[in-house]
Scaffold this active site. Structure first.
Site, PDB file in Angstrom:
ATOM      1  N   ASP A 136      74.186  37.135  14.922  1.00  0.00           N
ATOM      2  CA  ASP A 136      73.840  38.054  13.842  1.00  0.00           C
ATOM      3  C   ASP A 136      72.409  38.602  13.959  1.00  0.00           C
ATOM      4  OD1 ASP A 136      74.217  39.418  11.213  1.00  0.00           O
ATOM      5  OD2 ASP A 136      76.062  38.220  11.341  1.00  0.00           O
ATOM      6  N   HIS A 137      72.023  39.331  12.919  1.00  0.00           N
ATOM      7  CA  HIS A 137      70.788  40.109  12.993  1.00  0.00           C
ATOM      8  C   HIS A 137      69.568  39.225  13.248  1.00  0.00           C
ATOM      9  CE1 HIS A 137      69.251  38.837   9.041  1.00  0.00           C
ATOM     10  NE2 HIS A 137      70.536  38.701   8.773  1.00  0.00           N
ATOM     11  N   ASP A 138      68.668  39.751  14.005  1.00  0.00           N
ATOM     12  CA  ASP A 138      67.356  39.128  14.241  1.00  0.00           C
ATOM     13  C   ASP A 138      67.433  37.784  14.955  1.00  0.00           C
ATOM     14  OD1 ASP A 138      65.509  41.098  12.861  1.00  0.00           O
ATOM     15  OD2 ASP A 138      66.909  40.657  11.244  1.00  0.00           O
TER      16      ASP A 138
END
Ligand SMILES: CC(C)(COP(=O)(O)OP(=O)(O)OC[C@H]1O[C@@H](n2cnc3c(N)ncnc32)[C@H](O)[C@@H]1OP(=O)(O)O)[C@@H](O)C(=O)NCCC(=O)NCCS
Length: 211
Positions: A136-138
């Site tokens: 997922d993000h980051d």
């Protein structure tokens, strides 16, 4: 476009993931370089271009894109040798994977069908993101990391170099999986995993070293 050449072959999962992804992208492999002490043939017809000596030939390296399908202990030294030789090692993602436009994939990384890499995730070099894994993000994923099918890593997870995350594991947001750690299949990782440790279960706990 330069021909795309696989280094290594055989019935292991990675050569087949590589061949499938390349063909599905409309850029099928143009041949393979045999590698290892007991080299296996490819599982589908593919021209053998030579053995590992070819990888020492600058003229050969200058004309091809390589994808390393060698697994196990030989993978890292081979990858480092090819980086040192300035070989072209573009990442390869199956077209049925979803890669955010703001995510980055390092040299030599392979992404299998159904995997999802979300915004601003940074994936290092020579990783494998296997079937339907979601990063997922980051997220920050190091080099030589292997993510098994069906893993879910929430936002802001860090997975350090050479870690292995087993089938279907879940990693909650913000956690760090240390370098060389192993996350067992189905584990739910709620706390940082020390480098080199093996964790299993829900919540994941460190497995004592074998005596
Ligand atoms: C975690 C793992 C690496 C441990 O392997 P190992 O060191 O050989 O461990 P063992 O099989 O000897 O098991 C040791 C103990 O941990 C338990 N255990 C092993 N894996 C477990 C898991 N994933 N979840 C829960 N418990 C697990 C065993 O039941 C055993 O418990 P016991 O001592 O009470 O009997 C392995 O079981 C695993 O999960 N591998 C991931 C496989 C995978 O995802 N492959 C992807 C292919 S693409």
């Amino acid at each position: 476009m330069r021909p795309l050449i696989m280094v290594g072959a055989g019935r292991g999962s990675l050569p087949r993931i590589v061949a499938e992804a390349a063909a599905a992208r409309g850029r099928p492999l143009s041949g393979y370089v045999e590698f290892g002490d007991n080299p296996e043939p490819p599982t589908t017809p593919l021209e053998r271009l030579g053995d590992a000596a070819l990888l020492d030939d600058p003229a050969f390296l200058a004309g091809v894109d390589l994808v390393v399908a060698v697994q196990g202990a030989a993978r890292r030294p081979l990858a480092l040798q090819l980086l040192q030789a300035q070989a072209s090692l573009p990442p390869l993602a199956h077209p049925a994977a979803t890669i955010s436009t703001t995510a980055t994939l390092g040299a030599g990384t392979v992404v299998s069908a159904g995997a999802i890499v979300q915004s601003d995730a940074r994936i290092g070099r020579f990783c494998l993101l296997n079937t339907a894994a979601s990063i997922d993000h980051d997220n920050s994923v190091g080099d030589f990391v292997s993510i098994a099918p069906g893993v879910h890593a929430a936002g802001y997870v860090t997975i350090e170099d050479e870690a292995f995350v087993g089938l279907g594991a879940v990693i909650i947001n913000g956690v760090t999986v240390g370098a060389g750690a192993t996350v067992g299949a189905g584990a739910v990782v709620t706390r940082n995993v020390p480098a080199g440790a093996t964790v299993v279960g829900n919540p994941a706990r460190v497995l004592p070293p074998k005596t």
